[in-house]
Write an enzyme that holds these catalytic residues in place. Sequence first.
Site, PDB file in Angstrom:
ATOM      1  NE  ARG A 249      -3.930  -2.357   2.119  1.00 46.35           N
ATOM      2  CZ  ARG A 249      -3.558  -3.550   3.107  1.00 46.35           C
ATOM      3  NH1 ARG A 249      -2.333  -3.859   3.443  1.00 46.35           N
ATOM      4  NH2 ARG A 249      -4.411  -4.416   2.611  1.00 46.35           N
ATOM      5  CE  LYS A 276      -8.283  -2.197   4.586  1.00 49.86           C
ATOM      6  NZ  LYS A 276      -8.766  -1.996   3.214  1.00 49.86           N
ATOM      7  CG  HIS A 366      -5.659  -9.076   0.296  1.00 52.30           C
ATOM      8  ND1 HIS A 366      -5.806  -9.298  -1.174  1.00 52.30           N
ATOM      9  CD2 HIS A 366      -5.233  -7.728   0.474  1.00 52.30           C
ATOM     10  CE1 HIS A 366      -5.698  -7.991  -1.614  1.00 52.30           C
ATOM     11  NE2 HIS A 366      -5.483  -7.196  -0.789  1.00 52.30           N
ATOM     12  CE1 TYR A 376      -0.815 -21.178   6.020  1.00 55.08           C
ATOM     13  CE2 TYR A 376      -2.413 -20.003   5.102  1.00 55.08           C
ATOM     14  CZ  TYR A 376      -2.060 -21.243   5.264  1.00 55.08           C
ATOM     15  OH  TYR A 376      -2.278 -22.328   4.524  1.00 55.08           O
TER      16      TYR A 376
END
Length: 410
Positions: A249, A276, A366, A376
């Site tokens: 990002r 995030k 993600h 994970y």
Amino acid sequence: MPKLSKPLTDTQVKTAKPKGDKPYTLADGGGMYLEVTTSGSKIWRMSYRQENGKQNRLTFGAYPEISLLEARAKRAVARKLLADGIDPGQFKRDAKQAKAIAATHTFEAVALTWLEKTVATRAVTTQEKVTNWLKKDVFPFIGNMPVSAIKPTDVLATVQKMEARGAIDSAHRVKQICGQVLRYAVAIGLIERDVTTDLKGALTISIKTNYASITEPKQSGELMRSIFSYTGHPYALAALKLSALFFVRPGELRSAQWSEIDLEAAEWRIPGEKMKMKVDHLVPLSTQAVDILRGVFAMSGHGKYVFPSIRTNERCMSENTVNAALRAMGYAKETMTAHGFRAMARTILDEVLGERVDLIEHQLAHAVKDPNGRAYNRTAHLPARREMMQRWSDYLDKLRMDVGTHSIRT
């Protein structure tokens, strides 16, 4: 019957002069009088009796700052308070104290306290963005106002200034931030309610769109050639190149710190507070990325940030830098954005290079879960991700050099 005072006239008040070595008074009725001092000052006062019978007095102010008409209005208010069983002197003292307290609890003071109290809930880049919004777009307009005095129209006028210059999404976000500050003020007992709840539907509705991105290989090669031909600031050039290689990002890239990067191990470990998803993230560095970072280190390695602001080393690069560079290269915001490098990598890695989707999603930071539904950790599938990131860097080089491999699925 008590003797009734004949009301004063404006002429009497205006022409009253000192008499001898003692002050004297001119009565206006209802307990109010004008005190004329030996120096010639004229002060409006009112005598009254408290419920316990104790005599007391109020001071309304000096003439001519307070006219006869204004003094009478103040007397009317005081007599109404007395009729309601309220000591006007104590009421005045309480109001003065409340005003003093309110003056110390301005929106800016409360907002800065809220920022400090809630810093752990935001990524570093988000904290910086929220702080900048407040300082640039809010404090100049309502920062000095006591939170208790702020009305819905005050907040609306503030965010509409942002809306007027086209920053519609930011205007909505700033309205939400103002609401969070005011709800904090409610929580600590400064106000009764968050007035921004009255602004529902008052701003222009923003139509959500995906970040513009180039996802076709041939156009991606043209983009990479444009990047390597860019003649702007070296920090911006390096940030453009790494945006393509890392596809993190934009806020994560521009706030990168040298303490997070190990060039020998070829790894960039981003702490969770910057992410995030609030989870630590690991970016394997391709040989191309290491070479670029070594070049940047020669310029900024003595400081904290990989990409410091050109104005001060204490802050990182502006959030607009990469997008501004893309515009300078001729790419409109409808064609490519700093955030669009993520979609470019996601699409081509999957549809052209045939990389495993779970590895791509890991590298995009993600949320990816194992068969048991557990997330994970940051080192999951690291060897495979490292190989994928090197293949991606090599592929971008091939696209840039236009050797005809852009349409081949490998």
